[in-house]
Design a protein around this motif. Structure first.
Motif, short mmCIF file in Angstrom:
data_model
loop_
_atom_site.label_atom_id
_atom_site.label_comp_id
_atom_site.label_asym_id
_atom_site.label_seq_id
_atom_site.Cartn_x
_atom_site.Cartn_y
_atom_site.Cartn_z
N GLU A 44 0.84 -1.19 0.00
CA GLU A 44 0.00 0.00 0.00
C GLU A 44 0.89 1.26 0.00
OE1 GLU A 44 -2.85 -0.15 3.18
OE2 GLU A 44 -3.05 -2.32 2.94
N ASP A 45 2.18 1.08 0.20
CA ASP A 45 3.13 2.19 0.29
C ASP A 45 3.89 2.38 -1.02
OD1 ASP A 45 2.71 2.73 3.07
OD2 ASP A 45 3.86 0.92 3.53
N ILE A 46 4.51 3.55 -1.13
CA ILE A 46 5.51 3.80 -2.16
C ILE A 46 6.78 3.05 -1.77
CG2 ILE A 46 6.91 5.56 -3.31
CD1 ILE A 46 3.93 5.84 -3.90
N GLN A 47 7.46 2.46 -2.74
CA GLN A 47 8.72 1.75 -2.47
C GLN A 47 9.84 2.32 -3.34
OE1 GLN A 47 8.63 -2.48 -3.14
NE2 GLN A 47 10.57 -2.83 -2.11
N LEU A 48 10.97 2.60 -2.71
CA LEU A 48 12.18 3.03 -3.41
C LEU A 48 13.29 2.04 -3.09
CD1 LEU A 48 12.06 6.81 -2.37
CD2 LEU A 48 10.93 5.73 -4.33
N ILE A 49 14.12 1.73 -4.08
CA ILE A 49 15.24 0.81 -3.86
C ILE A 49 16.51 1.46 -4.39
CG2 ILE A 49 16.23 -1.45 -4.41
CD1 ILE A 49 13.42 -2.54 -4.73
N TYR A 50 17.59 1.31 -3.64
CA TYR A 50 18.91 1.75 -4.10
C TYR A 50 19.87 0.56 -3.99
CZ TYR A 50 23.24 4.32 -4.63
OH TYR A 50 24.47 4.75 -5.07
N VAL A 65 12.90 -5.36 -14.80
CA VAL A 65 13.93 -4.32 -14.85
C VAL A 65 15.13 -4.79 -14.03
CG1 VAL A 65 14.51 -1.92 -14.32
CG2 VAL A 65 12.19 -2.50 -15.07
N ILE A 66 16.33 -4.61 -14.59
CA ILE A 66 17.56 -4.97 -13.88
C ILE A 66 18.19 -3.69 -13.32
CG2 ILE A 66 19.83 -6.04 -14.03
CD1 ILE A 66 17.50 -7.97 -14.48
N ILE A 67 18.42 -3.67 -12.01
CA ILE A 67 19.00 -2.51 -11.33
C ILE A 67 20.44 -2.86 -10.95
CG2 ILE A 67 18.64 -0.78 -9.54
CD1 ILE A 67 16.24 -1.23 -11.40
N ARG A 68 21.38 -2.01 -11.32
CA ARG A 68 22.80 -2.29 -11.08
C ARG A 68 23.40 -1.33 -10.06
NH1 ARG A 68 21.58 -3.33 -16.43
NH2 ARG A 68 22.18 -5.42 -17.15
N ASP A 69 24.69 -1.53 -9.78
CA ASP A 69 25.41 -0.69 -8.81
C ASP A 69 25.11 0.79 -9.01
OD1 ASP A 69 26.56 -3.18 -8.67
OD2 ASP A 69 28.62 -2.46 -8.53
N GLY A 70 24.75 1.48 -7.93
CA GLY A 70 24.55 2.92 -7.99
C GLY A 70 23.27 3.35 -8.66
N GLU A 71 22.37 2.42 -8.95
CA GLU A 71 21.10 2.74 -9.57
C GLU A 71 19.96 2.53 -8.57
OE1 GLU A 71 22.25 1.52 -14.18
OE2 GLU A 71 20.76 0.32 -13.09
N GLY A 72 18.78 2.97 -8.96
CA GLY A 72 17.63 2.82 -8.09
C GLY A 72 16.36 2.57 -8.89
N ILE A 73 15.27 2.41 -8.17
CA ILE A 73 13.98 2.23 -8.84
C ILE A 73 12.86 2.76 -7.93
CG2 ILE A 73 13.56 -0.11 -7.93
CD1 ILE A 73 12.39 -0.79 -10.74
N PHE A 74 11.86 3.32 -8.56
CA PHE A 74 10.62 3.73 -7.90
C PHE A 74 9.56 2.69 -8.25
CE2 PHE A 74 6.52 5.68 -9.21
CZ PHE A 74 6.02 6.03 -7.97
N ILE A 75 8.91 2.12 -7.23
CA ILE A 75 7.83 1.16 -7.44
C ILE A 75 6.56 1.76 -6.84
CG2 ILE A 75 7.00 -1.19 -7.05
CD1 ILE A 75 9.89 -2.04 -6.58
N ASN A 76 5.56 1.93 -7.67
CA ASN A 76 4.32 2.57 -7.23
C ASN A 76 3.52 1.66 -6.31
OD1 ASN A 76 2.55 4.76 -7.19
ND2 ASN A 76 2.64 5.01 -9.41
N LYS A 77 2.64 2.24 -5.53
CA LYS A 77 1.81 1.44 -4.63
C LYS A 77 0.84 0.58 -5.44
CE LYS A 77 -1.66 5.05 -3.73
NZ LYS A 77 -2.31 5.85 -2.67
N TYR A 78 0.49 -0.56 -4.87
CA TYR A 78 -0.43 -1.55 -5.43
C TYR A 78 0.15 -2.34 -6.60
CZ TYR A 78 -3.73 1.54 -2.98
OH TYR A 78 -4.36 2.32 -2.05
N VAL A 79 1.42 -2.15 -6.93
CA VAL A 79 2.03 -2.86 -8.05
C VAL A 79 2.53 -4.23 -7.57
CG1 VAL A 79 3.90 -2.87 -9.76
CG2 VAL A 79 2.66 -0.76 -9.28
N VAL A 80 2.01 -5.30 -8.14
CA VAL A 80 2.46 -6.65 -7.80
C VAL A 80 3.85 -6.86 -8.39
CG1 VAL A 80 2.00 -9.11 -8.07
CG2 VAL A 80 0.10 -7.53 -7.72
#
Length: 290
Positions: A44-50, A65-80
């Motif tokens: 139910e929350d916003i998720q950020l990954i680094y 999506v592949i996230i590598r060294d020094g990168e990040g991602i925004f994952i919206n709420k309710y996204v499986v």
């Protein structure tokens, strides 16, 4: 895998006055342990990954999506989604409710929150550091540094909120989504539904009550929940009650029977049955976990 098997990975801090959860993943272990770890789940929350080092895969129902060294991602709420990696990998997760970004109830800043939060057209956004994205990654690194500093600074919560707001502003200024009136109406309704359930979850509420809070029919209420969360309002209500109960079991010494009543279960046996089905253990066994 059927949609109903996907787990609502509840924020472990959801019952606190600052429901901000930081999870550190390192070589197969996640701290603190979270039920959504390495399984298809949603928040139910916003998720950020680094990602500090290694490669991390974020897979949704129709993308990877592949996230590598020094990168990040925004994952919206309710996204499986499902998070996995091979070999050595070290990363941080930051989870928080989107109301953190609105400053205060009724604030016009809510428009900026709704611009991206929960939008079906933006399930994920890969932050690879190109151009303006470097600024968003700086905010994630700041959040990570706050966790790595040992003792939290005096104004820790304020620093967290400032960095989250700065991150969000960069996204809003640089991501353009096509205006969708129907989508905006849909998410407005979902927010009304979820706000109503959050306020009244301990009461004997019905589908009619939930639908009425947004002035829609029962069928439309069911359609909205199925579309956004792949569950019925009743299933969501049970999930929320169990999450509230889990927090009370961990944080208080209240008797199990009292907790069951306080979160909306009229019978302790009914509560115990749902709780064990969700967690694999009885409420007392859950409370005794280290």
């Amino acid at each position: 895998m059927q949609k109903e098997e996907y787990i609502n990975s509840v924020n472990l801090n959801s019952a606190t006055d600052f429901p901000y959860l930081v999870l550190e993943g390192c070589d197969g272990k996640l701290f603190p342990v979270n039920k959504g770890f390495r399984v298809m789940h949603w928040h139910e929350d916003i998720q950020l990954i680094y990602v500090i080092h290694g490669e991390l895969s974020v897979k949704t129902l129709d993308d990877e999506v592949i996230i590598r060294d020094g990168e990040g991602i925004f994952i919206n709420k309710y996204v499986v989604h499902f998070i996995s990696y091979e070999g050595s990998c070290h990363y941080y997760n930051f989870l928080f409710p989107d109301y953190f970004l609105g400053f205060y109830t009724g604030s016009p800043a809510r428009d900026a929150v709704d611009y991206l939060s929960g939008r079906a057209g933006l399930p994920l956004y890969h932050l690879n550091g190109a151009g303006w994205q470097q600024h968003t990654l700086d905010y994630l690194r700041n959040l990570m540094a706050l966790e790595q500093s040992g003792k939290k600074p005096q104004f820790y919560t304020y620093e967290v909120l400032l960095n989250l707001a700065g991150f969000w502003l960069e996204l809003c200024k640089n991501i353009e989504l096509a205006p969708m009136k129907q989508e905006q109406q849909f998410y407005k309704r979902m927010r009304l539904f979820l706000d109503y359930i959050e306020t009244h979850y301990a009461e004997n509420i019905t589908l009619d009550d939930i639908a009425a809070c947004a002035s829609v029919s029962r069928a439309e209420c069911l359609r909205c929940f199925k579309k956004s969360m792949q569950m019925t309002p009743y299933q969501y209500l049970i999930e929320l009650r169990l999450a509230k109960a889990a927090a009370l079991l961990r944080q208080t010494d209240e008797p199990v029977g009292d907790i069951a009543l306080n979160v909306g279960f009229q019978q302790s046996s009914h509560f115990g049955k749902f709780f064990k089905a969700k967690t694999g253990m009885t409420p007392l066994a859950y409370r005794k976990q280290p």
